[in-house]
Design an enzyme around this catalytic site. Sequence first.
Site, PDB file in Angstrom:
ATOM      1  N   ARG A 194       0.862  -1.188   0.000  1.00 28.57           N
ATOM      2  CA  ARG A 194       0.000   0.000   0.000  1.00 28.57           C
ATOM      3  C   ARG A 194       0.896   1.235   0.000  1.00 28.57           C
ATOM      4  NH1 ARG A 194      -3.437  -2.651  -1.663  1.00 28.57           N
ATOM      5  NH2 ARG A 194      -5.495  -3.106  -0.841  1.00 28.57           N
TER       6      ARG A 194
ATOM      7  N   GLU B 221      -2.525   7.543  -4.920  1.00 28.75           N
ATOM      8  CA  GLU B 221      -2.903   6.856  -6.169  1.00 28.75           C
ATOM      9  C   GLU B 221      -4.368   7.017  -6.536  1.00 28.75           C
ATOM     10  OE1 GLU B 221      -1.836   2.705  -5.082  1.00 28.75           O
ATOM     11  OE2 GLU B 221      -3.943   2.243  -5.416  1.00 28.75           O
TER      12      GLU B 221
ATOM     13  N   HIS C 254      -0.720  -0.224  -9.745  1.00 31.67           N
ATOM     14  CA  HIS C 254      -1.495  -1.184  -8.941  1.00 31.67           C
ATOM     15  C   HIS C 254      -1.951  -2.365  -9.801  1.00 31.67           C
ATOM     16  CE1 HIS C 254      -3.631  -1.225  -4.840  1.00 31.67           C
ATOM     17  NE2 HIS C 254      -3.555  -2.460  -5.286  1.00 31.67           N
TER      18      HIS C 254
ATOM     19  N   ASP D  20       4.294  -0.363  -6.897  1.00 34.13           N
ATOM     20  CA  ASP D  20       3.058  -0.700  -7.617  1.00 34.13           C
ATOM     21  C   ASP D  20       1.884   0.037  -6.975  1.00 34.13           C
ATOM     22  OD1 ASP D  20       1.556  -2.340  -9.522  1.00 34.13           O
ATOM     23  OD2 ASP D  20       0.711  -3.309  -7.745  1.00 34.13           O
TER      24      ASP D  20
HETATM   25  P1  NAI Z   1      -1.866 -11.075   4.973  1.00 40.62           P
HETATM   26  O1  NAI Z   1      -2.877 -10.574   5.932  1.00 40.62           O
HETATM   27  O2  NAI Z   1      -1.893 -12.513   4.573  1.00 40.62           O
HETATM   28  O3  NAI Z   1      -0.392 -10.781   5.542  1.00 40.62           O
HETATM   29  C1  NAI Z   1      -0.014  -9.590   6.141  1.00 40.62           C
HETATM   30  C2  NAI Z   1       1.122  -9.911   7.097  1.00 40.62           C
HETATM   31  O4  NAI Z   1       1.610  -8.669   7.608  1.00 40.62           O
HETATM   32  C3  NAI Z   1       0.679 -10.776   8.293  1.00 40.62           C
HETATM   33  O5  NAI Z   1       1.575 -11.853   8.448  1.00 40.62           O
HETATM   34  C4  NAI Z   1       0.757  -9.801   9.468  1.00 40.62           C
HETATM   35  O6  NAI Z   1       1.101 -10.443  10.701  1.00 40.62           O
HETATM   36  C5  NAI Z   1       1.847  -8.864   8.991  1.00 40.62           C
HETATM   37  N1  NAI Z   1       1.866  -7.596   9.703  1.00 40.62           N
HETATM   38  C6  NAI Z   1       0.837  -6.916  10.248  1.00 40.62           C
HETATM   39  N2  NAI Z   1       1.282  -5.787  10.834  1.00 40.62           N
HETATM   40  C7  NAI Z   1       2.615  -5.767  10.650  1.00 40.62           C
HETATM   41  C8  NAI Z   1       3.636  -4.863  11.041  1.00 40.62           C
HETATM   42  N3  NAI Z   1       3.363  -3.780  11.749  1.00 40.62           N
HETATM   43  N4  NAI Z   1       4.906  -5.153  10.669  1.00 40.62           N
HETATM   44  C9  NAI Z   1       5.188  -6.280   9.971  1.00 40.62           C
HETATM   45  N5  NAI Z   1       4.262  -7.178   9.593  1.00 40.62           N
HETATM   46  C10 NAI Z   1       2.996  -6.910   9.918  1.00 40.62           C
HETATM   47  O7  NAI Z   1      -1.963 -10.134   3.698  1.00 40.62           O
HETATM   48  P2  NAI Z   1      -1.449 -10.437   2.230  1.00 40.62           P
HETATM   49  O8  NAI Z   1      -2.509 -11.129   1.454  1.00 40.62           O
HETATM   50  O9  NAI Z   1      -0.104 -11.056   2.290  1.00 40.62           O
HETATM   51  O10 NAI Z   1      -1.353  -8.957   1.640  1.00 40.62           O
HETATM   52  C11 NAI Z   1      -0.412  -8.023   2.133  1.00 40.62           C
HETATM   53  C12 NAI Z   1      -0.769  -6.650   1.613  1.00 40.62           C
HETATM   54  O11 NAI Z   1      -0.573  -6.624   0.207  1.00 40.62           O
HETATM   55  C13 NAI Z   1      -2.261  -6.279   1.802  1.00 40.62           C
HETATM   56  O12 NAI Z   1      -2.478  -5.663   3.025  1.00 40.62           O
HETATM   57  C14 NAI Z   1      -2.528  -5.358   0.664  1.00 40.62           C
HETATM   58  O13 NAI Z   1      -2.419  -4.045   1.129  1.00 40.62           O
HETATM   59  C15 NAI Z   1      -1.411  -5.634  -0.343  1.00 40.62           C
HETATM   60  N6  NAI Z   1      -1.925  -6.131  -1.625  1.00 40.62           N
HETATM   61  C16 NAI Z   1      -1.543  -5.476  -2.774  1.00 40.62           C
HETATM   62  C17 NAI Z   1      -1.981  -5.919  -4.005  1.00 40.62           C
HETATM   63  C18 NAI Z   1      -1.549  -5.271  -5.287  1.00 40.62           C
HETATM   64  O14 NAI Z   1      -2.140  -5.520  -6.350  1.00 40.62           O
HETATM   65  N7  NAI Z   1      -0.526  -4.432  -5.283  1.00 40.62           N
HETATM   66  C19 NAI Z   1      -2.911  -7.056  -4.119  1.00 40.62           C
HETATM   67  C20 NAI Z   1      -3.192  -7.701  -2.856  1.00 40.62           C
HETATM   68  C21 NAI Z   1      -2.732  -7.228  -1.659  1.00 40.62           C
END
Ligand code: NAI
Length: 329
Positions: free
Chosen positions: A231, A260, A292, A255
């Site tokens: 993000r 954005e 994105h 990305d």
């Molecule tokens: P997820 O929920 O599976 O993993 C997020 C991880 O971050 C978890 O392991 C959590 O414990 C950890 N986390 C939470 N707070 C934290 C902190 N302060 N410091 C370090 N780690 C922390 O989410 P997922 O599916 O892996 O997605 C991650 C991010 O990717 C989403 O939040 C979303 O914003 C972004 N995303 C971007 C996309 C794109 O097209 N560019 C598409 C899908 C997701």
Amino acid sequence: MVFFSAQPYDIKFFNRFNEPFGFELVFQESRLKPGTINLAEGADAVCVFVNDKVNAEVCKQLAAKGVKIIALRCAGFNNVDLEAAKANGLKVCRVPAYSPEAVAEHALALILTLNRKTHKAYNRVREQNFSLNGLLGFNLHGKTVGVVGTGNIGKSFCRIMLGLGCQVKAFDLIANKDLEALGVTYHPLMDVLKADIVSLHCPLNNQTQHLINDNTIAMMQPGVMLINTSRGGLIDTKAAIEGLKSGRIGYLAIDVYEQEEHLFFRDLSTTVIQDDDIQRLMSFPNVLITAHQAFFTDEALSQIATTTLNSVQQLLKSGNLTNQAALLV
Ligand code: NAI
């Protein structure tokens, strides 16, 4: 079910998978905001994307129109005021995991492009310029990669980088045992940020807002490669620009971008862009920006459509979801 910010590919994929559900799908190009809420007239559910701002006012007005469900067709939910949704009796669901490999593989694409400069080589060769000057890269094998957030996407990314022979250091609130067994080591955030390549895969929230700022950039390796597919708000854009100017950041690929919502998912090629920060970022030779698109694969769009339609069906039928990770409030 009324879709906001609908693009041609949303229409194609949701229509393709809607037959067994039989919903009446209405697609609107407009963003969801107080001025466009009338478009949700008569809807049971609204389906929104990353840049639809679902704030307290929007929640109140949606509930007043009789809307019962806000379905996010994405994983992140930082754009929805969950407390306001709950207070107005709205159920909110998302797509917690859809092809995490799509995003992880895009992060790899950004790394390889920035490093080996294939985007520049492509243009050069088309102009019959076969010189190699300025295209020097480095081997990924043996480099240290710092991964912030080892959830679904971070995990997939770690495995890819291990496969390339990198040393992977990670930071998360909870260490993942499977990754540790594969050779990933967990460290405090500051140590992870000292890697040769740093890739962000954590959500945007109060703790992670501007995780990359003047102070953390000063602690990173001079010449670090920084990748953000998570993000935009994770990076303080002005600090990144200063880091690039001083050379502290050697490569930046994003990305996602803090501002954005004013730019991405639209063709602005004949518009004078007023955002000076993105213009400055685009002017650096060592910055690569995609709009994105990390999620944008056939597999991911199929999964997003089926999960969203399934969640809305369950919520309308029983008011609950078997996939609790998808239900936010
Ligand atoms: P997820 O929920 O599976 O993993 C997020 C991880 O971050 C978890 O392991 C959590 O414990 C950890 N986390 C939470 N707070 C934290 C902190 N302060 N410091 C370090 N780690 C922390 O989410 P997922 O599916 O892996 O997605 C991650 C991010 O990717 C989403 O939040 C979303 O914003 C972004 N995303 C971007 C996309 C794109 O097209 N560019 C598409 C899908 C997701």
